[in-house]
Scaffold this active site. Structure first.
Site: not given
Ligand code: IVH
Length: 673
Positions: A44, A89-90, A121, A123, A125, A183, A233, A299, A323, A417, A420, A435, A440
């Protein structure tokens, strides 16, 4: 007072630059590495001095000043930002066999037969964002949006201390334009604390950590975001053509060195079997993590290979999300029934159109109590989200309002109830209706079923249906009557053949030898689960002492609170309870003395260190550990068995990580106990 145009002297300028660097260094130690090296007060002081200089010389303030992490003006709306490189997306898989197919496609695409090296690694949320660094400075941050265009949330992202505002000079020079992706998440423990705060301020709580993160980030006023416990992250960069960064694993090492948080469970593995092992390892670890994950991202590590593989529509061919079995599912609410438990508590139960959740078919879910029913405002015919996580009873977490047909009526709570017919009451300060009729039938059945359950007297074959039959046939009124049943009586029941009757009698006979903790649990005293039963049996050692103990003495047992203590004492003071115990004894139940569990307890010989902020004072946890035979010390060393770790842990956490010591959060600890 200096005017804005004032030029500071060089010594002030130098001090200012030094302060900025120093504060960011401490931000990094605190928010990224979890190992602060100075006190809050010292931090501070640095910050106050920085603000002082900035106030005196406003012309000095640069966008990378730590002071800019707060204080930006609220905006009316977020401006769109086109991602230079689309955020993909994946592809998803859910089974090992599907992952093996992915691996075969990768091999075909690369014309290779040897095992592929993958970076694996969790995924996370949370919410995907992109951070743009120009000449090393954080200049623009956006949400993923539809992958092509997101929203400009730069001021909000700036408030997140785990996002570096500036890269190292070396990185700034090598990569004048760097787009980092990752994320934003909220830790579970932070989420719980935030909700407590919101509730105290009479603001509606957030549904889950993900909504907590999303809601906090998409605030038009960055000052609101600044007050929220968010973490960033990093999981990658936007392109694979940066010189010197030739693989995903190198990217992660680079990002880590630049002060980004990267997941602690990154693993570089070769081949399908090793990936599957890693998947299973993390799936097991999942309940103990302090953040939500919904699978693993796998990956292809090498960037040249990634380039060769390319992408199909909007997902790369070199990555896949594996998943975990879904814990949430949508289905239709077909009705609500009210069930009466062994203590008389009336619980609303959702009758669902059967749906698969996390590998099993669910057709009933709890709606908890009246307050929850009102909060959800669920109606028959609604589409609802059902959750089944681990061993927890499935529950309804949300109503999908957008799918609600017109004209659905509210669910009304019964006034009598359902079993009963006597009136039910909601005692003051409680969420539940009860109850109050101990005779009962629903309560009697539930008590009998509980008595025979695995953690209780463990009478195999006595399930809820048989419990109902025994009571309906008047063969059993209290559980003690089980010990007087004859085969002839059993054979009068529906679907009861000789063999089954004999097995049941044998199981009842075996249960006469149950130890004291089982007996105490089986009695079904309000608030006494298996853990409390063990503590009570361990403390008193004999049934006689327990039955005649005063509430005040029980309160002294670590882990038994005053409310439960009173409930136990009242229970044993009842004449019907004493009569039943006597009848159990006459029926042959042995009631053996119990060797004190303290010392011989579950944690005997284990050494704990406690750190961070927990939901109760440290002494509470210390008592629990010592009560179970464990020991608590002040510092982490090689001989430490467990670190009980709350929110915002300090250097102890880092040290425990380094030494590979088991780290438990509160839930994990209670499970261990
Ligand atoms: S790699 C092409 N690594 O998952 C590679 N995505 O469908 C694209 N997500 O909304 C992303 N943890 O934010 C990667 N360790 C991770 C992840 C990650 C979460 C999410 C990402 C995106 C979705 C991809």
């Amino acid at each position: 007072m200096a005017s804005p145009g004032n030029k500071p002297d060089p010594s002030v300028l130098a001090e200012y630059e030094k302060l900025k660097a120093e504060i960011e260094h401490h931000n990094r130690l605190y928010y990224v590495e979890d190992k602060p090296s100075i006190s809050d007060a010292a931090y501070d002081r640095l910050f106050d001095r920085l603000l002082e200089i900035e106030e005196q010389y406003p012309g000095l303030v640069t966008p990378d000043s730590p002071s800019r992490r707060v204080g930006a003006k609220p905006s009316k709306k977020f401006a769109p930002v086109a991602h230079r490189v689309p955020m993909l997306s994946l592809q998803k898989v859910t089974q090992a066999e599907e992952f093996a197919e992915f691996d075969r496609r990768v091999k075909t695409g690369l014309e290779r037969e040897d095992d592929i090296t993958y970076l694996v690694e969790p995924k996370l949320d949370g919410l995907a964002v992109e951070l743009v660094y120009e000449k090393g400075l954080f200049v623009l941050g956006s949400t993923r949006g539809d992958g092509a265009t997101g929203e400009n949330i730069t001021p909000n992202l700036r408030t997140i201390r785990s996002i570096p505002l500036r890269l190292s000079p070396k990185a700034a020079k090598a990569y004048p334009l760097l787009e980092v992706r990752g994320e934003i998440i909220m830790r579970r423990s932070d989420f719980v604390r935030l909700n407590q705060q919101l509730i105290a301020q009479e603001i509606a709580p957030l549904a889950n950590p993900r909504n907590g993160a999303a809601g906090s980030l998409r605030q038009l006023d960055p000052n609101v975001t600044a007050g929220r416990p968010l973490l960033f992250y990093a999981y990658g960069v936007s392109d694979y053509t940066l010189s010197g960064i030739t693989s995903q694993s190198r990217t992660m090492a680079f990002l880590k060195a630049e002060g980004f948080r990267v997941n602690e469970h990154l693993a570089e593995v070769r081949g399908v079997a090793a990936v599957a092992r890693e998947f299973e390892r993390i799936d097991r670890l999942r309940p103990d993590l302090d953040y939500d994950i919904d699978g693993m991202v796998i990956k292809v590590d090498d960037f040249t290979d990634q380039q060769t593989l390319g992408q199909i529509s909007r997902a790369p061919r070199w990555a896949v999300a594996w998943k975990f079995a879904a814990e949430l599912a949508e289905t239709i609410l077909e009705g609500v029934e009210f069930s009466v438990g062994r203590t008389g508590v009336v619980t609303p139960v959702a009758k669902l159109k059967p749906v698969g959740v996390a590998g099993v078919t669910v057709s009933n879910a709890t709606l908890h109590n009246e307050d929850e029913l009102h909060r959800l405002d669920v109606r028959i015919g609604d589409t609802v989200v059902v959750r089944r996580a681990g061993d927890v009873i499935p529950d309804v977490v949300e109503v999908v309002l957008s799918k609600r047909p017109k004209g659905l009526r509210k669910v009304t709570y019964p006034t009598s109830c359902p079993s009963c017919g006597r009136p039910i009451a909601r005692p003051e300060g409680e969420a539940a209706y009860r109850c109050l009729n101990p005779a009962c039938p629903a309560q009697v059945e539930a008590r009998l079923f509980h008595f025979a359950s695995k953690g209780g007297m463990d009478i195999e074959g006595l399930g809820d249906k048989l419990a109902r039959q025994l009571i309906a046939g008047n063969l059993v009124i209290t559980p003690a009557d089980l010990y007087f049943l004859t085969k002839e009586q059993l054979l009068t029941l529906d679907l009861m053949a000789d063999k089954r009757a004999q097995n049941l009698l044998d199981a009842i006979d075996r249960s006469k030898q149950s130890d004291l903790p089982r007996i105490v649990f089986a009695l079904g005293i309000d608030g006494v689960g298996e853990a409390a039963a063990k503590l009570l049996a361990g403390h008193f050692g004999s049934p006689e002492k327990l039955v005649s103990a005063e509430a005040a003495e029980m309160e002294n047992i670590p882990g038994i609170g005053p409310v439960i203590a009173r409930s136990i004492a009242e229970f044993f003071a009842r004449n019907d309870v004493r009569a039943m115990l006597e009848r159990m004894r006459q029926g042959g139940v042995l009631f053996p003395d119990y060797e004190s569990a303290a010392g011989a307890g579950t944690l005997k010989g284990k050494t704990f260190v406690i750190t961070g902020t927990l939901s109760k004072p440290r002494n509470h946890f210390k008592n629990l550990i010592e009560g179970a035979g464990g020991k608590v010390t002040g510092s982490v060393s090689k001989t430490t068995d467990y670190l009980l770790c709350g929110a915002d842990p300090g250097s102890k956490r880092a040290r425990a990580d380094k030494l590979g010591i088991n780290i438990l959060d509160e839930d994990g600890f209670l499970r261990l106990l």
